[in-house]
Write an enzyme that holds these catalytic residues in place. Structure first.
Site, PDB file in Angstrom:
ATOM      1  N   CYS A 122      -4.461  -7.081   5.048  1.00 26.02           N
ATOM      2  CA  CYS A 122      -4.453  -5.834   4.278  1.00 26.02           C
ATOM      3  C   CYS A 122      -4.652  -6.145   2.795  1.00 26.02           C
ATOM      4  O   CYS A 122      -4.256  -7.212   2.314  1.00 26.02           O
ATOM      5  CB  CYS A 122      -3.148  -5.083   4.483  1.00 26.02           C
ATOM      6  SG  CYS A 122      -2.974  -4.368   6.138  1.00 26.02           S
ATOM      7  N   HIS A 170      -0.756 -10.778   8.501  1.00 27.37           N
ATOM      8  CA  HIS A 170      -0.127  -9.687   7.756  1.00 27.37           C
ATOM      9  C   HIS A 170      -0.048  -9.986   6.254  1.00 27.37           C
ATOM     10  O   HIS A 170       0.154 -11.123   5.836  1.00 27.37           O
ATOM     11  CB  HIS A 170       1.294  -9.440   8.268  1.00 27.37           C
ATOM     12  CG  HIS A 170       1.341  -8.679   9.548  1.00 27.37           C
ATOM     13  ND1 HIS A 170       0.710  -7.460   9.728  1.00 27.37           N
ATOM     14  CD2 HIS A 170       1.970  -8.955  10.727  1.00 27.37           C
ATOM     15  CE1 HIS A 170       0.947  -7.021  10.947  1.00 27.37           C
ATOM     16  NE2 HIS A 170       1.704  -7.909  11.580  1.00 27.37           N
TER      17      HIS A 170
END
Length: 218
Positions: free
Chosen positions: A199, A137
């Site tokens: 991301c 993440h």
């Protein structure tokens, strides 16, 4: 004339109370975010410093989930999820000293496990062969999980251990691609690669992915 004055006075008091309430809510959100980041970092470090070869063997025997669509962003239940993840068997750890990453690696892409570490992206992948791919993440806190990958540069070294052996990869490139571009996970003939995926930012709903590629050097 007295009635309008009282009304204005009440309006002013109501405005002040509203401002105070908004301030308290804002402070609570900031504090909660800081607490969440601290807790995730603490759980990650507790886990990564205690991974044993025995745990790795158990972790490798587990089934991994490789459905990318099931991966959820870190939620408001991160504190509870990270506690469960810490009790899950890891299969190794990843270190990038230059950007201060030191995380456990889990088999597959379980949302709970990703609250404190990285997950393998393909079944049956092996360190030192093919294209070993990991996902993690990107948080709004630039120091948590895979967020520091935004500072990764060519030439930096990535160390991955499975409890018995340590594999060193040197970063050869970084790039941003759409989330639909899964070609970055493909093996490349005659090359031993590492692909790290996160991301492109910590913003909710981010649709681009930051890809960091390394080549095995040892």
């Amino acid at each position: 004339m007295a009635q309008p004055k009282r009304s204005r006075r009440w309006v002013k008091w109501a405005e002040r109370i509203l401002i105070v309430l908004l301030l308290l809510v804002g402070l609570a959100l900031i504090f909660n975010s800081q607490l969440e980041s601290y807790w995730i970092r603490w759980q990650s470090q507790q886990k990564v410093t205690k991974i044993s070869p025995q745990e790795v063997r158990k972790g490798e025997q587990q089934k991994g989930n490789y459905d990318y669509k099931n991966v959820q962003a870190v939620s408001e239940n991160a504190i509870l999820e990270s506690e469960k993840a810490r009790k899950t068997n890891a299969i190794g750890s990843i270190q990038i000293p230059s950007v201060k990453i030191n995380l456990p690696i889990f088999k597959g892409l379980n949302s709970e496990n990703l609250t404190i570490g990285a997950g393998t992206m393909k079944p049956n992948q092996k360190l030192g062969t093919g294209n070993y791919a990991l996902a993690g993440h990107h948080m709004q806190d630039p120091n948590v999980l895979f967020s520091p990958l935004s500072k990764a540069k060519r030439g930096q070294v990535v160390k991955i251990t499975d409890g018995k052996h340590t594999y060193r990869y040197r970063i050869i490139k970084t790039k941003v691609v759409p989330e639909t571009d899964v070609s970055v996970l493909n093996d490349v003939p005659n090359q031993k690669l590492l692909t790290l995926v996160t991301c492109a930012s910590g913003n909710p709903g981010e649709t681009d992915r930051l890809i960091v590629t390394g080549r095995l050097i040892e």
